[in-house]
Design a protein around this motif. Structure first.
Motif, mmCIF file in Angstrom:
data_model
loop_
_atom_site.group_PDB
_atom_site.id
_atom_site.type_symbol
_atom_site.label_atom_id
_atom_site.label_comp_id
_atom_site.label_asym_id
_atom_site.label_seq_id
_atom_site.Cartn_x
_atom_site.Cartn_y
_atom_site.Cartn_z
ATOM 1 N N UNK A 85 0.841 -1.203 0.000
ATOM 2 C CA UNK A 85 0.000 0.000 0.000
ATOM 3 C C UNK A 85 0.875 1.251 0.000
ATOM 4 N N UNK A 86 1.914 1.263 0.828
ATOM 5 C CA UNK A 86 2.824 2.406 0.871
ATOM 6 C C UNK A 86 3.543 2.563 -0.471
ATOM 7 N N UNK A 87 3.884 1.447 -1.078
ATOM 8 C CA UNK A 87 4.549 1.487 -2.380
ATOM 9 C C UNK A 87 3.670 2.081 -3.465
ATOM 10 N N UNK A 88 2.366 1.776 -3.409
ATOM 11 C CA UNK A 88 1.446 2.372 -4.393
ATOM 12 C C UNK A 88 1.371 3.883 -4.227
ATOM 13 N N UNK A 89 1.382 4.335 -2.970
ATOM 14 C CA UNK A 89 1.374 5.784 -2.730
ATOM 15 C C UNK A 89 2.665 6.423 -3.234
ATOM 16 N N UNK A 90 3.786 5.744 -3.015
ATOM 17 C CA UNK A 90 5.069 6.259 -3.502
ATOM 18 C C UNK A 90 5.089 6.306 -5.028
ATOM 19 N N UNK A 100 9.717 15.327 -13.647
ATOM 20 C CA UNK A 100 9.575 13.877 -13.625
ATOM 21 C C UNK A 100 10.939 13.220 -13.599
ATOM 22 N N UNK A 101 11.102 12.222 -12.756
ATOM 23 C CA UNK A 101 12.362 11.488 -12.632
ATOM 24 C C UNK A 101 12.101 10.016 -12.953
ATOM 25 N N UNK A 102 12.459 9.612 -14.166
ATOM 26 C CA UNK A 102 12.215 8.241 -14.616
ATOM 27 C C UNK A 102 12.955 7.222 -13.749
ATOM 28 N N UNK A 103 14.162 7.541 -13.322
ATOM 29 C CA UNK A 103 14.918 6.605 -12.477
ATOM 30 C C UNK A 103 14.234 6.411 -11.128
ATOM 31 N N UNK A 104 13.683 7.462 -10.569
ATOM 32 C CA UNK A 104 12.960 7.347 -9.295
ATOM 33 C C UNK A 104 11.709 6.482 -9.464
ATOM 34 N N UNK A 106 11.346 4.085 -11.726
ATOM 35 C CA UNK A 106 11.837 2.710 -11.866
ATOM 36 C C UNK A 106 12.136 2.104 -10.490
ATOM 37 N N UNK A 107 12.762 2.891 -9.633
ATOM 38 C CA UNK A 107 13.083 2.419 -8.281
ATOM 39 C C UNK A 107 11.809 2.131 -7.491
ATOM 40 N N UNK A 111 10.734 -1.495 -5.984
ATOM 41 C CA UNK A 111 10.366 -1.722 -4.585
ATOM 42 C C UNK A 111 8.991 -2.389 -4.500
ATOM 43 N N UNK A 112 8.089 -1.987 -5.364
ATOM 44 C CA UNK A 112 6.751 -2.585 -5.388
ATOM 45 C C UNK A 112 6.839 -4.055 -5.806
ATOM 46 N N UNK A 113 7.668 -4.332 -6.778
ATOM 47 C CA UNK A 113 7.856 -5.711 -7.231
ATOM 48 C C UNK A 113 8.431 -6.575 -6.112
ATOM 49 N N UNK A 114 9.378 -6.039 -5.353
ATOM 50 C CA UNK A 114 9.954 -6.780 -4.230
ATOM 51 C C UNK A 114 8.904 -7.063 -3.162
#
Length: 155
Positions: A85-90, A100-104, A106-107, A111-114
């Protein structure tokens, strides 16, 4: 048939279709319960992910419910769901960022995948432990259910 009767018949038909649609929606998409991460309906389960849910469907109803109760009480699983849930908010925050930061992003996706992988691992561990308690006949029924749902055949 008068115009008034025709209108009443159409209204009755519309009301019946509405009721049928509501019942079908409840059956297909859940009963409005919310999960710990705020999702509703069929997603409101203690174990998410098509992998765990798909395999758990091969269990009989009572065993599946016992597994669900066990997972609902698992603090590690709750922590993993909270991380999702926190990852979705992030993800949402990162996607809105200007500039916009594409690398951020991706990160954040990584994290969501993990977190999802951790949730699936916990669910599968509990599923394996549940299957280990089944009798040979129950395991056979579980295996047959998996084969039947996917149209697989044993040689």
């Amino acid at each position: 048939m008068t115009a008034k009767t025709r209108i009443l018949l159409y209204a009755s038909l519309a009301l019946n279709l509405l009721v049928v649609g509501a019942v079908a929606g409840a059956v297909l998409f859940g009963d409005g319960r919310r999960s710990s991460d705020g999702r509703e309906g069929r997603g409101a389960r203690p174990f998410d992910g098509p992998i765990v849910v798909g395999f758990a469907r091969g269990l009989d109803r009572e065993t599946r419910r016992a597994l669900g109760r066990r997972l609902a009480q698992d603090p590690a699983l709750r922590a993993q769901r909270d991380a999702l849930a926190a990852g979705r908010l992030a993800l949402a925050s990162t996607a809105r960022a200007d500039p916009f930061d594409a690398d951020a992003l991706r990160a954040a996706f990584s994290a969501q995948q993990d977190a999802q992988a951790g949730l699936i691992a916990l669910g599968l561990d509990a599923l394996v432990e549940t299957i280990a308690t089944l009798s040979p006949e129950e395991r056979e029924a579980f295996a047959a259910s998996l084969e039947k749902r996917r149209g697989l055949r044993r040689d």
